[in-house]
Write a protein that holds these residues in place. Structure first.
Motif, PDB file in Angstrom:
ATOM      1  N   MET A 341     -12.192   1.914   2.552  1.00 16.49           N
ATOM      2  CA  MET A 341     -11.187   1.095   1.877  1.00 16.49           C
ATOM      3  C   MET A 341     -10.615   1.830   0.670  1.00 16.49           C
ATOM      4  SD  MET A 341     -10.941  -1.860   3.542  1.00 16.49           S
ATOM      5  CE  MET A 341     -10.422  -3.147   2.418  1.00 16.49           C
ATOM      6  N   PHE A 342     -11.482   2.539  -0.052  1.00 10.90           N
ATOM      7  CA  PHE A 342     -11.013   3.276  -1.226  1.00 10.90           C
ATOM      8  C   PHE A 342     -10.053   4.389  -0.811  1.00 10.90           C
ATOM      9  CE2 PHE A 342     -11.407   6.844  -4.203  1.00 10.90           C
ATOM     10  CZ  PHE A 342     -10.997   6.218  -5.387  1.00 10.90           C
ATOM     11  N   ARG A 343     -10.442   5.168   0.220  1.00 10.28           N
ATOM     12  CA  ARG A 343      -9.565   6.247   0.679  1.00 10.28           C
ATOM     13  C   ARG A 343      -8.237   5.692   1.182  1.00 10.28           C
ATOM     14  NH1 ARG A 343     -14.608   8.684   2.386  1.00 10.28           N
ATOM     15  NH2 ARG A 343     -14.512   7.522   4.342  1.00 10.28           N
ATOM     16  N   GLU A 344      -8.299   4.622   1.953  1.00 11.36           N
ATOM     17  CA  GLU A 344      -7.083   4.042   2.516  1.00 11.36           C
ATOM     18  C   GLU A 344      -6.155   3.525   1.418  1.00 11.36           C
ATOM     19  OE1 GLU A 344      -4.521   3.185   5.620  1.00 11.36           O
ATOM     20  OE2 GLU A 344      -6.438   4.229   5.723  1.00 11.36           O
ATOM     21  N   ALA A 345      -6.743   3.001   0.349  1.00  7.82           N
ATOM     22  CA  ALA A 345      -5.951   2.413  -0.733  1.00  7.82           C
ATOM     23  C   ALA A 345      -5.422   3.450  -1.716  1.00  7.82           C
ATOM     24  CB  ALA A 345      -6.787   1.377  -1.482  1.00  7.82           C
ATOM     25  N   THR A 346      -5.983   4.680  -1.687  1.00  6.28           N
ATOM     26  CA  THR A 346      -5.603   5.666  -2.701  1.00  6.28           C
ATOM     27  C   THR A 346      -4.962   6.921  -2.136  1.00  6.28           C
ATOM     28  OG1 THR A 346      -7.834   6.646  -2.653  1.00  6.28           O
ATOM     29  CG2 THR A 346      -7.419   4.907  -4.283  1.00  6.28           C
ATOM     30  N   GLN A 347      -5.094   7.180  -0.826  1.00  3.38           N
ATOM     31  CA  GLN A 347      -4.562   8.408  -0.246  1.00  3.38           C
ATOM     32  C   GLN A 347      -3.264   8.112   0.510  1.00  3.38           C
ATOM     33  OE1 GLN A 347      -7.227  10.969   1.895  1.00  3.38           O
ATOM     34  NE2 GLN A 347      -8.942  10.590   0.518  1.00  3.38           N
ATOM     35  N   GLY A 348      -2.267   8.940   0.266  1.00  6.27           N
ATOM     36  CA  GLY A 348      -0.981   8.746   0.917  1.00  6.27           C
ATOM     37  C   GLY A 348       0.076   8.292  -0.065  1.00  6.27           C
ATOM     38  N   ASP A 349       1.348   8.410   0.339  1.00  3.48           N
ATOM     39  CA  ASP A 349       2.447   7.975  -0.513  1.00  3.48           C
ATOM     40  C   ASP A 349       2.260   6.523  -0.920  1.00  3.48           C
ATOM     41  OD1 ASP A 349       3.370  10.455   0.108  1.00  3.48           O
ATOM     42  OD2 ASP A 349       5.312   9.809   0.883  1.00  3.48           O
ATOM     43  N   LYS A 350       2.504   6.238  -2.183  1.00  4.71           N
ATOM     44  CA  LYS A 350       2.290   4.883  -2.688  1.00  4.71           C
ATOM     45  C   LYS A 350       3.151   3.869  -1.936  1.00  4.71           C
ATOM     46  CE  LYS A 350       2.053   2.022  -6.831  1.00  4.71           C
ATOM     47  NZ  LYS A 350       2.679   0.871  -6.159  1.00  4.71           N
ATOM     48  N   ALA A 351       4.399   4.223  -1.665  1.00  3.96           N
ATOM     49  CA  ALA A 351       5.279   3.291  -0.965  1.00  3.96           C
ATOM     50  C   ALA A 351       4.708   2.913   0.402  1.00  3.96           C
ATOM     51  CB  ALA A 351       6.668   3.891  -0.800  1.00  3.96           C
ATOM     52  N   LEU A 352       4.065   3.878   1.050  1.00  5.23           N
ATOM     53  CA  LEU A 352       3.473   3.609   2.357  1.00  5.23           C
ATOM     54  C   LEU A 352       2.176   2.817   2.228  1.00  5.23           C
ATOM     55  CD1 LEU A 352       4.157   7.046   4.070  1.00  5.23           C
ATOM     56  CD2 LEU A 352       5.360   4.892   4.424  1.00  5.23           C
ATOM     57  N   ARG A 353       1.387   3.102   1.186  1.00  5.30           N
ATOM     58  CA  ARG A 353       0.177   2.296   0.967  1.00  5.30           C
ATOM     59  C   ARG A 353       0.552   0.844   0.720  1.00  5.30           C
ATOM     60  NH1 ARG A 353      -1.119   6.254  -2.928  1.00  5.30           N
ATOM     61  NH2 ARG A 353      -1.236   4.629  -4.530  1.00  5.30           N
ATOM     62  N   ASP A 354       1.614   0.630  -0.021  1.00  2.99           N
ATOM     63  CA  ASP A 354       2.040  -0.742  -0.323  1.00  2.99           C
ATOM     64  C   ASP A 354       2.539  -1.459   0.921  1.00  2.99           C
ATOM     65  OD1 ASP A 354       1.432  -0.287  -2.963  1.00  2.99           O
ATOM     66  OD2 ASP A 354       3.502   0.062  -3.598  1.00  2.99           O
ATOM     67  N   LEU A 355       2.994  -0.693   1.909  1.00  3.94           N
ATOM     68  CA  LEU A 355       3.557  -1.299   3.113  1.00  3.94           C
ATOM     69  C   LEU A 355       2.528  -2.142   3.857  1.00  3.94           C
ATOM     70  CD1 LEU A 355       6.179  -1.344   4.800  1.00  3.94           C
ATOM     71  CD2 LEU A 355       5.274   0.587   6.087  1.00  3.94           C
ATOM     72  N   SER A 356       1.307  -1.641   3.959  1.00  6.00           N
ATOM     73  CA  SER A 356       0.272  -2.409   4.651  1.00  6.00           C
ATOM     74  C   SER A 356      -0.585  -3.227   3.705  1.00  6.00           C
ATOM     75  CB  SER A 356      -0.630  -1.473   5.465  1.00  6.00           C
ATOM     76  OG  SER A 356      -1.239  -0.520   4.633  1.00  6.00           O
ATOM     77  N   ASN A 357      -0.576  -2.868   2.410  1.00  8.12           N
ATOM     78  CA  ASN A 357      -1.275  -3.656   1.377  1.00  8.12           C
ATOM     79  C   ASN A 357      -2.711  -3.952   1.794  1.00  8.12           C
ATOM     80  OD1 ASN A 357      -1.678  -5.068  -0.981  1.00  8.12           O
ATOM     81  ND2 ASN A 357      -0.726  -6.951  -0.252  1.00  8.12           N
ATOM     82  N   LEU A 358      -3.458  -2.895   2.074  1.00  8.20           N
ATOM     83  CA  LEU A 358      -4.805  -3.074   2.608  1.00  8.20           C
ATOM     84  C   LEU A 358      -5.769  -3.693   1.602  1.00  8.20           C
ATOM     85  CD1 LEU A 358      -5.967  -2.348   5.411  1.00  8.20           C
ATOM     86  CD2 LEU A 358      -7.069  -0.398   4.328  1.00  8.20           C
ATOM     87  N   SER A 359      -5.427  -3.650   0.314  1.00  7.88           N
ATOM     88  CA  SER A 359      -6.340  -4.185  -0.701  1.00  7.88           C
ATOM     89  C   SER A 359      -6.601  -5.672  -0.520  1.00  7.88           C
ATOM     90  CB  SER A 359      -5.767  -3.932  -2.101  1.00  7.88           C
ATOM     91  OG  SER A 359      -4.505  -4.561  -2.245  1.00  7.88           O
ATOM     92  N   GLN A 360      -5.729  -6.356   0.235  1.00  9.02           N
ATOM     93  CA  GLN A 360      -5.929  -7.789   0.452  1.00  9.02           C
ATOM     94  C   GLN A 360      -7.075  -8.089   1.422  1.00  9.02           C
ATOM     95  OE1 GLN A 360      -2.963  -9.792   2.921  1.00  9.02           O
ATOM     96  NE2 GLN A 360      -2.373  -7.820   3.807  1.00  9.02           N
ATOM     97  N   LEU A 361      -7.533  -7.073   2.154  1.00 11.51           N
ATOM     98  CA  LEU A 361      -8.419  -7.357   3.279  1.00 11.51           C
ATOM     99  C   LEU A 361      -9.872  -7.575   2.892  1.00 11.51           C
ATOM    100  CD1 LEU A 361      -7.126  -4.967   6.066  1.00 11.51           C
ATOM    101  CD2 LEU A 361      -6.399  -7.285   5.488  1.00 11.51           C
ATOM    102  N   LEU A 362     -10.384  -6.836   1.912  1.00 18.65           N
ATOM    103  CA  LEU A 362     -11.817  -6.892   1.637  1.00 18.65           C
ATOM    104  C   LEU A 362     -12.304  -8.309   1.341  1.00 18.65           C
ATOM    105  CD1 LEU A 362     -14.365  -5.245   1.531  1.00 18.65           C
ATOM    106  CD2 LEU A 362     -13.912  -4.746  -0.876  1.00 18.65           C
ATOM    107  N   PRO A 363     -11.627  -9.077   0.481  1.00 17.70           N
ATOM    108  CA  PRO A 363     -12.105 -10.454   0.256  1.00 17.70           C
ATOM    109  C   PRO A 363     -12.153 -11.275   1.542  1.00 17.70           C
ATOM    110  CG  PRO A 363     -10.481  -9.838  -1.399  1.00 17.70           C
ATOM    111  CD  PRO A 363     -10.453  -8.764  -0.366  1.00 17.70           C
ATOM    112  N   ASN A 364     -11.201 -11.038   2.444  1.00  9.65           N
ATOM    113  CA  ASN A 364     -11.177 -11.802   3.689  1.00  9.65           C
ATOM    114  C   ASN A 364     -12.231 -11.329   4.681  1.00  9.65           C
ATOM    115  OD1 ASN A 364      -8.762 -13.672   3.386  1.00  9.65           O
ATOM    116  ND2 ASN A 364      -7.846 -11.708   2.870  1.00  9.65           N
ATOM    117  N   LEU A 365     -12.597 -10.050   4.590  1.00 12.29           N
ATOM    118  CA  LEU A 365     -13.696  -9.568   5.418  1.00 12.29           C
ATOM    119  C   LEU A 365     -15.020 -10.181   4.975  1.00 12.29           C
ATOM    120  CD1 LEU A 365     -12.880  -5.770   5.826  1.00 12.29           C
ATOM    121  CD2 LEU A 365     -13.249  -7.374   7.696  1.00 12.29           C
TER     122      LEU A 365
END
Length: 491
Positions: A341-365
């Motif tokens: 989750m950390f790598r997915e949220a921090t690696q890659g162009d910011k605009a692309l990271r924001d596109l999927s907004n993966l940070s929302q998932l951990l609480p739901n998991l």
């Protein structure tokens, strides 16, 4: 018979049925191929010692004039997420390392009823949940075109088995591209049917003992070296199932048999938001250009109402909410998820990271919310209706499978460079497959070429829901303008 391991399954069935070759000989040829190549590929994780006995019985049955079905004596492997009676089924999960089911998954049962011989299980991503095929129990799966590259995931072992002649057919599954990305990476055909078309009874990642949680977007499918084999598998596998009452009682559709010149084909070489490797774009444009020269109507097109960011975020949320109940969580699971989750949220162009907004998932998991689950399903219904309407005027829609060809092995969540941009891990493999998992439309992957390093390139062919036979019929015409399946060098 020379090179029998690379015959399509329907041809193998034919030569066994006419007794040009025995089921035992066919089985031994495939076992020899596995013995020769599997140690460097790790595609097959378990073999069934009963297969030789079954093959002998298949030959004896033919000698008596008995025919078990359209796949009489044809050997097959099965992705290790499907329960197989009396044969270890692990899903690459350490809690299931010694799990031996008492009954077959429905799709396995139907293959056996058609005469197929299950010779083993194929390697995969842990609990079918990654775009590379690595897990807690077995060595990683390597790509036969370049061992330094991944075969994809989660069905990497399945695609490799078919590509290298270890099996003529393979049952996989697709929840976000788990069949389509490996087919693209390994140069084989695949079919993901319409959501709820094929029973998932006996499928993991619902760990045995857990309630049925994944009731949407998960679809059994097939890998093959010919479209005829995909059609054969589909006709065997569909139908209602008393073990899973929500499978739709939809009969086989009748293809329109339109000529290529009468087809309307939409295509795109990429979403505006997410780059696609230039060589993949070039391959798709060349393919489309060849189709246009036949008189087929082709148009560069994307649905006007298609909201990629919204669709990806809803897809991710639906998967998180479903998977949160599918297995018990422990410290080891969390220890593996957090770095990803950390790598997915921090690696890659910011605009692309924001596109999927993966940070929302951990609480739901960690704490799935039933209200959010039903809200996502409501929004999913709207998006499905929009996609159905958008596709109404087209026979098929062609688009990339992934942003890149097979990438080198890496830690889960590590970004991937495409055209000079750093693409987040999940988007690199899933941005072009997740939307059609979310809407449930049937999709085929057909190989259309290779990049300049020799790695395969495939294209998605999207059809209308519940119209798989039409999709297969059209794909056969399209595939005539490609080189089709090519054997990787050295196999």
């Amino acid at each position: 018979m020379n090179n029998i391991v690379f015959l399509p399954a329907h041809k193998i069935a034919e030569v066994i049925r006419t007794r040009e070759v025995s089921a035992v000989e066919v089985l031994e040829a495939h076992l020899a191929q596995i013995s020769k190549h599997n140690s460097k590929l790790n595609a097959i994780c378990t073999l069934d010692e009963r297969a030789r006995t079954t093959a002998k019985q298949a030959d004896e049955a033919l000698a008596r004039g008995e025919n078990w079905g359209v796949l009489h004596g044809v050997p097959m492997t099965v992705k290790d997420v499907y329960e197989t009676a009396g044969l270890r089924t692990t899903a690459g999960y350490k809690r299931l390392k010694d799990y031996i089911p008492a009954q077959d998954a429905t799709v396995v049962k139907r293959l056996r009823a058609a005469g197929a011989i299950i010779i083993g299980k194929s390697n995969l991503a842990k609990l079918a949940s990654d775009y590379q095929s690595t897990n807690d129990l077995f060595e990683r799966v390597n790509n036969p075109w370049n061992l330094d590259c991944t075969a994809g995931g989660s069905s990497g072992g399945s695609a490799v088995a078919v590509a290298t002649g270890m099996a003529p057919l393979e049952i996989g599954d697709d929840i976000g591209g788990s069949m389509r990305q490996p087919a693209h990476f390994c140069g084989v055909y695949s079919l993901k049917p319409t959501d709820r078309r094929i029973s998932t009874a006996g499928h993991i990642p619902e760990v045995p003992g857990q309630p049925k949680c994944i009731r949407h977007i998960l679809t059994p499918g097939c890998f093959a070296r010919s479209i005829e084999d995909l059609q054969l598998w589909f006709s065997i596998s569909l139908g209602t199932d008393s073990r899973q009452p929500d499978v739709a009682p939809v009969p086989l559709d009748t293809p329109s048999n339109k000529s290529l010149q009468n087809l309307k084909i939409a295509w795109t070489d990429g979403w505006q938001e997410i780059p696609v490797a230039l060589e993949i774009q070039a391959a798709i444009k060349s393919f489309v250009s060849n189709l246009a020269q036949t008189g087929a109507y082709v148009e560069n097109w994307s649905p006007k109402k298609f909201d990629l960011a919204k669709t990806l975020q809803l897809y991710n949320l639906l998967v998180a909410l479903s998977m949160g109940y599918a297995k018990p969580w422990d410290f080891d699971d969390l220890w593996q998820v957090l770095p990803f989750m950390f790598r997915e949220a921090t690696q890659g162009d910011k605009a692309l990271r924001d596109l999927s907004n993966l940070s929302q998932l951990l609480p739901n998991l960690l704490n799935p919310n039933p209200k959010k689950y039903f809200e996502v399903l409501t929004q999913r219904d709207r998006i499905i209706a929009q996609m159905d309407e958008a596709l109404e005027n087209w026979d098929v829609w062609l688009c990339p499978v992934a942003t890149c060809t097979a990438f080198t092995h890496r830690a889960k969540g590590s970004a991937i460079y495409v055209n000079g941009r750093k693409i987040p891990y999940l988007l690199a493999s899933g941005a072009y497959t997740m939307p059609f998992a979310f809407t449930g439309h049937p999709v085929m992957v057909i190989p259309i070429g290779k990049d300049n390093t020799g790695l395969p390139i495939g294209v998605q062919v999207i059809g209308k829901r519940w119209r798989e036979m039409e999709l297969l019929s059209i794909a056969r015409q399209l595939a005539a303008f490609t080189q089709g399946f090519l054997i990787p060098p050295g196999y």
